[in-house]
Design a protein around this motif. Structure first.
Motif, PDB file in Angstrom:
ATOM      1  N   GLU A   1       0.832  -1.209   0.000  1.00 49.47           N
ATOM      2  CA  GLU A   1       0.000   0.000   0.000  1.00 49.47           C
ATOM      3  C   GLU A   1       0.865   1.256   0.000  1.00 49.47           C
ATOM      4  OE1 GLU A   1      -3.423   2.298   2.643  1.00 49.47           O
ATOM      5  OE2 GLU A   1      -2.992   0.191   3.047  1.00 49.47           O
TER       6      GLU A   1
ATOM      7  N   ASP B   1       2.058   1.841  -3.448  1.00 45.45           N
ATOM      8  CA  ASP B   1       0.974   2.328  -4.309  1.00 45.45           C
ATOM      9  C   ASP B   1       0.737   3.817  -4.097  1.00 45.45           C
ATOM     10  OD1 ASP B   1      -1.351   1.835  -6.133  1.00 45.45           O
ATOM     11  OD2 ASP B   1      -2.472   2.455  -4.344  1.00 45.45           O
ATOM     12  N   ARG B   2       0.721   4.257  -2.828  1.00 44.71           N
ATOM     13  CA  ARG B   2       0.478   5.671  -2.544  1.00 44.71           C
ATOM     14  C   ARG B   2       1.646   6.536  -3.020  1.00 44.71           C
ATOM     15  NH1 ARG B   2      -1.620   5.196   3.631  1.00 44.71           N
ATOM     16  NH2 ARG B   2      -1.158   7.446   3.663  1.00 44.71           N
TER      17      ARG B   2
END
Length: 484
Positions: free
Chosen positions: A458, A461-462
């Motif tokens: 995550e 991804d950010r």
């Protein structure tokens, strides 16, 4: 018994002074505001007399609150802020050109063929952020009279009559030979500053004269540029350790030891400090707009101040797809695109203050994660933790976001005013021969430790979404003033 010292941190938006006792800690504080003026063409100026009066006022307030004598004074400075002044009378001949000022960008573009040479000699990329382009701009556009220096030399001259600059501040000019820790004739020639009378480059701790500006005569025994003072206060003295200060901008510094580490990732290689003729070096990365970006959001009426970051941002679960690149004064390391301006994308009818706050926190944290990655690449190993200080570390939302994107613990300093504490330690070193840096610095302890609350996938991804927006900005903005 070791005596207390007066530590003065002359910053961009104000001056903070502490009276520091080795046994009892901070026993007196004082502060005085400074009001930099933002104008057209990227100008940011301050009144030199206001800088000096803020130093004196803050110092006297701290001494009055402490109510006891001190043994010495230490002074921290802004680093890249410069002015011209008359060395005979001390009279300023120009305003102070603040580190954020961008008016030297065309001059840097003109000198672009010399960028690699300057980087090799000084460790710094060619950019208006540093002092030498501003100094050359003053000589071209404002005056050929007097001397042109960083503000520390003028302040010290006003306080004691000495004409000096510490090795770490000299390293922020782009005129210092990084290996020799001496002024470089070749760099001076590139900027057309040959023949200039420059201050003597001195150790950060020593005897720099006596001042009566605060009342009784006091020796000035400590001089250090602001971010390096915070580095020392955070006990970041071993290679591979790092700190980040969240102020008007954010500044990540990593210690590299007694050998300058040349960077391949767009960072700055510079002097951390010099004690007893021995130089320590660090890698440095900058984010131009941090607290200033929060202030911008405040002036728009989205929030009422930095204290709103947590309650407003925590009212929503995420940024709602909003991505904010807060390059409101350009992007610094590792991109060095001062000509860029920020972007805010992914807006919808459901976008509210909470999403904007979260997007801002993520944009700030993403830039610092990029700097940490660049440090890790240069050092050949990742940072284990990041020690942080500065006003915005009070935001749990920002600090948690930082830990999430870094995928490393973030340790928040329990000691506020790290810059003043650092230069206070340096003043003790100058006043007490035989004392070591480790003995002079207050014991490190965090007030909070933020562990990553999301997984690596995550976080990647950010960060990927943020990088994509930066790439889009780079692609659509003409490189009119970019300097490689």
């Amino acid at each position: 018994m070791p005596s207390a010292v007066l530590a003065v941190d002359q910053g961009t938006s104000g001056t903070k002074a502490l009276v520091i006792c080795p046994e009892r800690g901070v026993i007196g504080t004082g502060s005085a505001p400074v009001a930099p003026r933002h104008g057209s063409g990227g100008s940011v100026e301050a009144d030199p007399r206001q800088l000096l009066s803020s130093v004196i006022d803050a110092g006297r307030l701290a001494l009055a609150e402490a109510g006891e004598p001190v043994a010495a004074v230490g002074l921290a400075n802004q680093g890249e802020t410069v002015l011209a002044w008359d060395p005979g009378t001390g009279t300023p001949l120009t305003e102070a050109i603040v580190w954020q000022d961008r008016r030297a960008a065309p001059l840097c573009a003109e000198l672009a063929p010399h960028a690699a040479t300057l980087n090799r000699i000084t460790g710094l990329p060619l950019d208006p952020y540093f002092a030498a382009p501003k100094m050359a701009w003053i000589r071209r556009e404002l005056t050929r009279e007097g001397v042109v220096t960083t503000t520390d030399s003028w302040l010290v001259h006003q306080l004691t009559g000495a004409f000096v600059t510490d090795a770490a501040t000299a390293g922020r000019t782009q005129l210092l030979d990084l290996e020799k820790v001496a002024w470089s004739p070749e760099a001076l020639g590139v900027f057309g500053l040959e023949g200039e009378r420059l201050p003597e480059v001195v150790d950060c701790a020593g005897g720099f004269g006596t001042t009566t500006a605060f009342g009784p005569a006091l020796p000035l025994t400590g001089l250090l540029v602001d971010q390096q003072a915070a580095l020392l206060a955070q006990s970041v003295t071993r290679p591979g350790t790092a700190k980040c200060t969240y102020g008007t901008g954010a500044f990540l510094l990593a210690q590299t030891g007694e050998t300058p580490r040349r960077t391949a990732g767009g960072l700055v290689s510079c002097v951390a400090w010099r004690f007893g003729g021995r130089t320590s070096y660090c890698l440095d990365g900058q984010v131009y707009t941090v607290a200033s970006a929060v202030r911008w959001l405040t002036e728009l009426g989205v929030i009422s101040g930095a204290a709103d970051l947590d309650p407003v941002g925590s009212a929503v679960p995420d940024s709602g797809g909003v991505t904010f690149v807060p390059a409101l004064a350009g992007l610094a390391a590792p991109w060095w695109r001062g000509d860029l301006r920020g972007s805010l994308t992914g807006l919808g009818l459901d976008t509210g203050p909470g999403q904007l706050v979260r997007a801002l926190c993520e944009g700030i944290a993403a830039q610092i994660a990029e700097l940490a990655d660049a440090v890790a690449a240069d050092l050949g190993e990742p940072l284990t933790t990041l020690r942080v200080d500065g006003g915005l570390t009070r935001s749990a939302l920002l600090m948690q976001t930082q830990a999430d994107l870094l995928q490393r613990p973030v340790e928040v300093s329990a000691l506020p005013d790290a810059t003043a504490l650092g230069v206070g330690a340096v003043a003790r070193l100058g006043a007490e021969p035989g004392l070591t840096a480790e003995e002079a610095v207050p014991a490190w302890r965090p007030s909070a430790v933020y562990e990553p609350a999301i997984g690596a996938a995550e976080a990647a991804d950010r960060l990927g979404r943020f990088r994509a927006e930066v790439t889009a900005l780079l692609a659509r903005t003409p490189e009119t003033t970019r300097v490689p």
